[in-house]
Design an enzyme around this catalytic site. Structure first.
Site, PDB file in Angstrom:
ATOM      1  CB  VAL A  13      -0.948  -0.031   1.223  1.00 45.12           C
ATOM      2  CG1 VAL A  13      -1.648   1.301   1.397  1.00 45.12           C
ATOM      3  CG2 VAL A  13      -1.968  -1.154   1.065  1.00 45.12           C
ATOM      4  CG  ASP A  32       9.644   0.130   5.326  1.00 41.99           C
ATOM      5  OD1 ASP A  32       8.525  -0.117   4.829  1.00 41.99           O
ATOM      6  OD2 ASP A  32      10.222  -0.642   6.113  1.00 41.99           O
ATOM      7  CB  THR A  87      -2.910  -3.392  11.318  1.00 39.63           C
ATOM      8  OG1 THR A  87      -3.625  -3.632  10.088  1.00 39.63           O
ATOM      9  CG2 THR A  87      -2.625  -1.917  11.449  1.00 39.63           C
ATOM     10  CD  GLU A 147      -5.382   1.940  -1.760  1.00 41.06           C
ATOM     11  OE1 GLU A 147      -5.060   3.132  -1.708  1.00 41.06           O
ATOM     12  OE2 GLU A 147      -6.100   1.480  -2.670  1.00 41.06           O
ATOM     13  NE  ARG A 150      -8.188  -5.876  -8.069  1.00 40.30           N
ATOM     14  CZ  ARG A 150      -8.418  -6.052  -9.359  1.00 40.30           C
ATOM     15  NH1 ARG A 150      -8.994  -7.157  -9.779  1.00 40.30           N
ATOM     16  NH2 ARG A 150      -8.064  -5.141 -10.253  1.00 40.30           N
ATOM     17  CG  ASN A 206     -10.892  -6.934   2.460  1.00 39.21           C
ATOM     18  OD1 ASN A 206     -11.181  -6.719   1.285  1.00 39.21           O
ATOM     19  ND2 ASN A 206      -9.705  -6.634   2.951  1.00 39.21           N
ATOM     20  CG  LEU A 248     -19.964 -15.281  -8.092  1.00 35.60           C
ATOM     21  CD1 LEU A 248     -21.046 -15.022  -9.136  1.00 35.60           C
ATOM     22  CD2 LEU A 248     -20.600 -15.765  -6.788  1.00 35.60           C
ATOM     23  CB  CYS A 258      -6.289  -8.370   2.770  1.00 41.05           C
ATOM     24  SG  CYS A 258      -5.036  -7.122   2.513  1.00 41.05           S
ATOM     25  CE  LYS A 323      -4.113 -11.346  -5.861  1.00 40.52           C
ATOM     26  NZ  LYS A 323      -5.019 -10.204  -5.908  1.00 40.52           N
TER      27      LYS A 323
END
Ligand code: UDX
Length: 478
Positions: A13, A32, A87, A147, A150, A206, A248, A258, A323
């Site tokens: 993100v 960072d 988080t 945010e 994907r 989500n 689906l 996530c 994925k």
């Protein structure tokens, strides 16, 4: 108007937001704690395989609109600071805000008065109201800007969002207007809400995706029992705009960084509020059952029985990422299934186009044809489109038993059947080499009919139905 933007956290993100804001012409400084990552970014190396991201980072660095650093000091004097810290779930399922809180305590000491603090991290509902306490000061305006991008589509989703959510109390505060203005170039609808609504909208979205995917998996199981085909059923459902065609597709279960984390946070929030969210709880349980169901299907394919011993049985796995289009293994159902097979004694060899690292209990190879060697069964666990284009005859020749469990329904049923494979899909009829067209065979008929390779005279020997009519439910096709 050019803004001086700070971004804290250079993960999916944070880095995507920083690079995209810089490409819009803003002056961006991204910070960072991971010094090695920042050194790589300074050298122009982007760890994330996100299409377009490395180009934007290079462009921003060259143009001087994007700079990286490890010290929070780089955020001093910024007009808007985006919080993009992870988080992760704590022990009780609620997000662990420890690192987030620590960073804010330090940030509170260095930010200039008037700096707008924008939360992009997914945080528990009510966090916006606690930010002044975390910061140790109450003079900084806070805005919630969750945010929705994907993995694998991060840059595209940032630049062409379905919606931008800007939450503040009151929703039309000057700080919220300023943040909303940043997204004008995307042309997206900016939804202005309260902070709590913005925070909850992210979890609710989500959670809904998780319920939808679990629903598709349950319908797929019904398809198997009633000789229907989930691909046809999903296509019909998806034409209804109230349902929509996405999410689906059945599979080995939903995962990633996530959905599992956010469903458990939402359930924890429901518990804390005394709200019984059994629908979501069942979707999470169904997801675990789906993984177990896939393990049983693969076990059945490899041994001829859902309870057959996997001791020393070779299983080839295609796909490990959660994925297609990402190398991310976090909460990957593919990894969970492969690890469970290995735990039960199977010798698992896996290939994934984006993953090279070895894993506990199974071997990762860099050649898809190696996974088939002497395999009692193959299993497609991630929907990489290139798996369709493999030389399935070559895989059949290498395998001990030419059977593939296609948990993502990604293969061309006719091509694999022609190559001599029996294919078991999820929610689809089994395709066998001598029956590429209807009548089709139920996946449960798999237990039994396959002979061990040593019993088969030729690799392409057709797999035949066993046990005659296996009618077990209404509407079963002959
Ligand atoms: C998700 C949300 O989509 C995104 O809006 C949010 O910001 C972060 O979480 P991501 O984790 O990148 O994004 O994955 P996503 O594409 O949503 O897929 C999540 C999981 O659901 C994957 O394991 C995927 O394989 C599975 N899935 C997806 C299905 O099982 N069936 C489907 O039809 C779609």
């Amino acid at each position: 108007m050019v803004e001086r933007i700070g971004v804290l956290g250079a993960g999916y993100v944070g880095l995507t937001s920083a690079a995209c804001f810089a490409a819009m012409g803003h002056q961006v400084s991204a910070v960072d704690i991971d010094a090695a990552k920042i050194a790589r970014l300074d050298a122009g190396e982007v760890d994330l395989a996100e299409p377009g991201l490395a180009g934007l980072v290079a462009e921003g660095t060259r143009a001087g609109t994007l700079a990286f650093g490890t010290g929070l000091d780089a955020l001093a004097g910024r007009e808007l600071v985006f919080l993009c810290l992870p988080t992760p779930p704590g022990e009780d399922g609620a997000p662990d805000l420890g690192p987030f809180r620590d960073a804010l305590r330090r940030l509170g000491r260095i930010l200039s008065p008037g700096t707008v603090l924008v939360t992009k991290s997914t945080v528990p509902v009510g966090t916006a109201g606690r930010l002044p306490g975390f910061l140790g000061r109450a003079d900084l305006p806070v805005v919630s800007n969750p945010e929705f991008l994907r993995e694998g589509h991060a840059v595209h989703d940032f630049r062409h969002p379905d919606r931008v959510v800007v939450g503040a109390d009151p929703p039309d505060s000057p700080a919220a207007c300023r943040v909303a203005q940043l997204y004008a170039p995307t042309g997206a609808d900016v939804v202005r809400t309260s902070s709590a609504s913005a925070e909850l909208a992210k979890y609710a979205s989500n959670g809904f995706l998780a319920v939808k995917a679990s629903y598709a998996n349950a319908v797929a199981e019904l398809c198997e029992q009633y000789a229907a085909d989930i691909r046809e059923v999903s296509a019909v459902m998806g034409l209804d705009p109230r349902i929509g065609p996405h999410f689906l597709a059945p599979g080995p279960g939903w995962g990633g960084s996530c959905l599992p984390k956010d469903t458990s946070a939402l359930l924890q929030a429901a518990d804390a509020a005394g709200v019984e969210f059994s629908l979501l709880r069942d979707a999470v349980r169904a997801n675990a059952r789906q993984r177990a169901r896939m393990v049983r299907a693969i076990r059945s394919a490899a041994t001829g029985s859902p309870d057959g011993s996997l001791d020393g049985v070779r299983i080839g796995v295609l796909g490990l990422a959660f994925k297609a289009g990402t190398a991310d293994l976090r909460e990957s159902p593919a990894v969970a299934v492969a690890a469970e097979l290995a735990r039960r004694g199977a010798e698992v060899t896996a290939y994934d186009p984006a993953v090279r690292s070895d894993a506990d209990g199974y071997l990762v190879v860099d050649d898809p044809y190696l996974v088939a060697k002497d395999a009692a069964a193959l299993a497609v666990l991630t929907e990489w489109p290139e798996f369709r284009d493999l030389d399935w005859r070559r895989l059949a020749a290498a395998a001990d038993r030419p059977v593939v469990v296609d948990t993502r329904n990604v293969l061309d049923p006719f091509a694999v059947a022609e190559a001599g494979f029996a294919r078991v899909g999820v929610g689809t009829p089994m395709e066998v080499p001598d029956a590429c067209s209807r009548p089709r065979l139920h996946p449960q008929a798999l237990a039994g009919p396959l002979q061990q390779r040593s019993d088969r005279p030729a690799a392409a020997r057709p797999v035949r139905r066993a046990g005659g009519d296996r009618r077990t439910g209404p509407g079963r096709r002959p």
